[in-house]
Design a protein around this motif. Structure first.
Motif, mmCIF file in Angstrom:
data_model
loop_
_atom_site.group_PDB
_atom_site.id
_atom_site.type_symbol
_atom_site.label_atom_id
_atom_site.label_comp_id
_atom_site.label_asym_id
_atom_site.label_seq_id
_atom_site.Cartn_x
_atom_site.Cartn_y
_atom_site.Cartn_z
ATOM 1 N N ARG A 197 0.807 -1.228 0.000
ATOM 2 C CA ARG A 197 0.000 0.000 0.000
ATOM 3 C C ARG A 197 0.835 1.269 0.000
ATOM 4 O O ARG A 197 0.507 2.231 -0.690
ATOM 5 C CB ARG A 197 -0.950 -0.015 1.210
ATOM 6 C CG ARG A 197 -2.075 -1.027 1.101
ATOM 7 C CD ARG A 197 -3.037 -0.875 2.257
ATOM 8 N NE ARG A 197 -2.431 -1.194 3.528
ATOM 9 C CZ ARG A 197 -2.479 -2.392 4.116
ATOM 10 N NH1 ARG A 197 -3.112 -3.387 3.526
ATOM 11 N NH2 ARG A 197 -1.906 -2.608 5.287
ATOM 12 N N THR A 210 -0.125 3.231 -3.239
ATOM 13 C CA THR A 210 -0.988 4.360 -2.900
ATOM 14 C C THR A 210 -0.222 5.679 -2.864
ATOM 15 O O THR A 210 -0.625 6.657 -3.486
ATOM 16 C CB THR A 210 -1.668 4.132 -1.542
ATOM 17 O OG1 THR A 210 -2.491 2.961 -1.626
ATOM 18 C CG2 THR A 210 -2.530 5.312 -1.155
ATOM 19 N N ARG A 235 -5.350 10.202 -2.415
ATOM 20 C CA ARG A 235 -3.927 10.041 -2.087
ATOM 21 C C ARG A 235 -3.331 11.366 -1.610
ATOM 22 O O ARG A 235 -2.575 11.418 -0.640
ATOM 23 C CB ARG A 235 -3.196 9.513 -3.321
ATOM 24 C CG ARG A 235 -1.705 9.268 -3.117
ATOM 25 C CD ARG A 235 -0.885 10.392 -3.716
ATOM 26 N NE ARG A 235 0.524 10.216 -3.417
ATOM 27 C CZ ARG A 235 1.374 11.215 -3.283
ATOM 28 N NH1 ARG A 235 0.975 12.460 -3.421
ATOM 29 N NH2 ARG A 235 2.642 10.982 -2.997
ATOM 30 N N ILE A 256 -3.114 1.740 7.058
ATOM 31 C CA ILE A 256 -2.856 1.702 5.614
ATOM 32 C C ILE A 256 -1.383 1.469 5.308
ATOM 33 O O ILE A 256 -1.023 0.552 4.576
ATOM 34 C CB ILE A 256 -3.353 2.996 4.939
ATOM 35 C CG1 ILE A 256 -4.876 3.095 5.051
ATOM 36 C CG2 ILE A 256 -2.924 3.045 3.472
ATOM 37 C CD1 ILE A 256 -5.472 4.330 4.408
ATOM 38 N N GLN A 260 2.020 -2.806 6.982
ATOM 39 C CA GLN A 260 1.490 -4.001 6.323
ATOM 40 C C GLN A 260 2.125 -5.247 6.918
ATOM 41 O O GLN A 260 3.293 -5.220 7.328
ATOM 42 C CB GLN A 260 1.783 -3.916 4.814
ATOM 43 C CG GLN A 260 0.858 -4.734 3.945
ATOM 44 C CD GLN A 260 0.807 -4.213 2.515
ATOM 45 O OE1 GLN A 260 1.159 -3.073 2.239
ATOM 46 N NE2 GLN A 260 0.375 -5.051 1.600
ATOM 47 N N GLN A 272 -7.251 -1.043 -1.773
ATOM 48 C CA GLN A 272 -6.473 0.109 -1.309
ATOM 49 C C GLN A 272 -7.294 1.395 -1.417
ATOM 50 O O GLN A 272 -7.270 2.241 -0.523
ATOM 51 C CB GLN A 272 -5.178 0.234 -2.117
ATOM 52 C CG GLN A 272 -4.196 -0.899 -1.908
ATOM 53 C CD GLN A 272 -2.869 -0.665 -2.605
ATOM 54 O OE1 GLN A 272 -2.356 0.443 -2.600
ATOM 55 N NE2 GLN A 272 -2.303 -1.700 -3.207
ATOM 56 N N LYS A 325 -7.960 -3.828 7.865
ATOM 57 C CA LYS A 325 -7.090 -4.548 6.922
ATOM 58 C C LYS A 325 -7.076 -6.047 7.192
ATOM 59 O O LYS A 325 -6.776 -6.839 6.288
ATOM 60 C CB LYS A 325 -5.672 -3.981 6.983
ATOM 61 C CG LYS A 325 -5.010 -4.037 8.352
ATOM 62 C CD LYS A 325 -3.649 -3.365 8.306
ATOM 63 C CE LYS A 325 -2.970 -3.372 9.667
ATOM 64 N NZ LYS A 325 -1.655 -2.686 9.624
#
Length: 589
Positions: free
Chosen positions: A217, A221, A458, A501, A504, A519, A559
């Motif tokens: 991400r 992203t 974004r 976000i 991970q 995403q 997530k």
């Protein structure tokens, strides 16, 4: 073909001085000494020729012969490359081990591929066809994932006057015969060679417009890299350079991975060899090695071969690009390659530049990264080479020459942060010091294939993270109690972005790879929470009333709670946010 002969005059590590050799040419491949060690001409003076030797020079003596092969330092390109493991000069390590054991003996001249193996071959041309460089004359299923396309070599054109039948063929079997306008005939086999320091030609370099989707991400992203683009992953020891490249190699949507272990420690490269041999490609369910080529040149291997390994890898990548594949190169690490340049430069007694590196460091780096690109090939197909190079600055000091020169030639910079790494934040890419220059190039693709609001969301996330950085300077000085509720909301939403976000889990089945659709929905949900929370705070309701509901922690857990194929659950989260915000307002007004 032997074209020139000289004799060893002096030896200085991997650099050998040769006398009596007036006919040597620059960058020619030579055989050094009685054992025929592989070397390359790197300088020609009036009296002597300087040769860079790619094997250990221990035991060489003045007076031993040095013989030119008459051709530049080249790699063999043929079926059998994919799934194989080579050293820096394209010798297969498995065959070397069979012949010499765990330690590589000197002077072993072994073909890169098995010349006797019979391949299922489909002939794609007929007698009378006009062909030119790049034309595909045959197809070979090299692995379950890669169809090896046999192409007409560069510089050859004419009419097919004879073809073989489809069926089993060895690499050296003649598949077709071409006759040019002057009557000259050329026999085509599956095998061709190409000099490693010369970029392979293409018909046209295309504008970059498609992202290399990685499923990570923070990259997809915030800091995307394009197919045909370049990226650097700098970071100190233990910040996760190798782990990041492993994850990209496993998950990115390239057709083929070329992983170059350039000067890294033997145990790291051993881990790569062991892991990649066992891993299953998540997209196809086939072994990952079916679309991977490994080049291993560890720190205990000859330093000159480390310098060559980068060019060996990029040449192989360009060859598969010419077939119409999208290839990703993982170079780990270019700092060790630069150290090889420094070592050889010192042996040549050249005037050093900053920190002892040669003055031509920047031009060598630019020459390597410029071989990336998205192109239209000579045969009309489209392919790309994406280069992702790890940089290992000592002590994590990004001001050192290799990192600074790399920044000049890459358009994507993923700076790994020691504090994030030690806090177990993976990937440890610092979103404030990293950047990507591909956003404008990829904007249309995101609008057409994900959502027209993707880049807008974004930008909003990045702005919140930037605001958090400014507020944290105040918090460090006088504490968070002095902040008003709107500022506390910024910090809480930024924390949700960081943990929900940007962080991970590479070992979680749904979090190790995240499709772009998910995403986008994750961004939208966090921003939806931000907007609803702002409405609550604007009604003069204490921000602490919202944090007591634990809604921010619930959104961070999305997530794990929402699988990649359960995007409908984001609507349930939005409904939950609405219900909580209404309840808080009702209870406090």
């Amino acid at each position: 073909m032997e074209t020139a002969k000289g004799y060893i005059y002096g030896i200085n590590g991997p650099v050998v001085k040769v006398s009596g050799s007036p006919d040597f040419g620059m960058l020619q491949m030579v055989k050094v000494g009685n054992e025929g060690l592989i070397g390359e001409v790197i300088r020609i003076d009036k009296e002597h020729t300087i040769v860079q030797v790619y094997e250990s020079t221990t035991g060489l003596a003045p007076g031993e012969p040095v013989v030119s092969t008459g051709v530049p330092m080249s790699v063999t390109l043929a079926p059998g490359l994919v799934g194989n493991i080579f050293d820096g000069i394209e010798r297969p390590l498995k065959v070397l081990e069979e012949k010499s054991g765990a330690f590589i003996e000197r002077g072993l001249n072994i073909s890169a591929v098995d010349m006797e193996r019979q391949w299922d071959t489909e002939i794609c041309v007929q007698k009378g066809d006009n062909v030119s460089a790049g034309t595909i004359i045959a197809k070979v299923p090299e692995t379950t994932l890669i169809i090896h396309k046999i192409m007409v070599p560069n510089g050859v054109t004419g009419k097919i006057i004879k073809t073989a039948e489809s069926g089993k063929h060895a690499v050296c079997d003649v598949l077709a015969v071409i006759e040019d306008a002057g009557g000259k005939q050329t026999e085509l086999t599956m095998c061709q060679t190409w000099p490693i320091r010369t970029a392979r030609p293409s018909k046209e370099r295309k504008p970059i417009s498609k992202p290399l989707i990685t499923g990570q991400r923070v990259i997809d992203t915030l800091l995307p890299v394009a197919k045909g683009g370049t990226a650097a992953v700098p970071g100190g020891f233990g910040t996760g350079k190798t782990m990041t490249q492993h994850q990209l190699a496993k998950w990115c949507d390239a057709d083929l991975i070329v992983y170059i272990g350039c000067g890294e420690r033997g145990n790291e490269m051993t881990q790569v060899l062991q892991d990649f041999s066992k891993l299953i490609d998540p997209k196809s369910g086939k072994p990952l090695m079916d679309r991977t080529i490994l080049i291993a040149n560890t720190s205990n291997m000859p330093v000159a071969a480390r310098e060559a390994s980068i060019y060996t890898g990029i040449t192989i990548a360009e060859y598969f690009r010419d077939m119409g594949y999208h290839v990703a190169i993982m170079a780990d690490s270019t700092s060790r390659w630069a150290e090889a340049l420094r070592e050889i430069s010192g042996r040549l007694e050249e005037m050093p530049a900053e920190e002892g590196f040669p003055a031509y460091l920047s031009s060598r780096l630019s020459g390597f990264y410029e071989r990336a690109g998205y192109v239209e090939n000579l045969n009309g197909t489209e392919g790309s080479v994406t280069i992702i190079g790890a940089v290992s600055p000592q002590g994590g000091d990004f001001s050192e020459p290799v990192t600074q020169n790399t920044k000049r030639f890459v358009r994507c910079f993923w700076a790994l942060d020691k504090q994030l790494a030690y806090a177990r934040h993976y990937p440890a890419i610092n979103w404030l010091t990293s950047y990507s220059e591909y956003l404008s190039d990829l904007s249309q693709w995101y609008e057409d294939n994900v959502d027209e609001r993707f880049l807008e969301y974004r930008s909003r996330l990045a702005a919140i993270l930037q605001d958090e950085s400014k507020l944290m300077e105040i918090v460090k000085l006088i504490g968070s109690d002095v902040l008003h509720d709107e500022q506390k909301l910024v910090l809480e939403v930024a924390k949700t972005i960081r943990l929900g976000i940007l962080q991970q889990n590479a070992f979680h089945k749904d979090d190790t790879y995240v499709p772009l659709e998910k995403q986008f929905d994750m961004m939208e949900l966090v921003l939806y929470l931000n907007d609803k929370a702002k409405e609550v705070v604007s009604k003069q309701i204490p921000f602490s009333r919202l944090t007591e509901t634990h809604i921010f922690e619930d959104v961070i857990r999305m997530k794990y709670d929402i699988a990649n194929n359960e995007l409908y659950k984001f609507d349930e989260y939005k409904q939950k946010i609405d219900d909580i915000c209404r309840r808080v307002v009702k209870e406090n007004i």
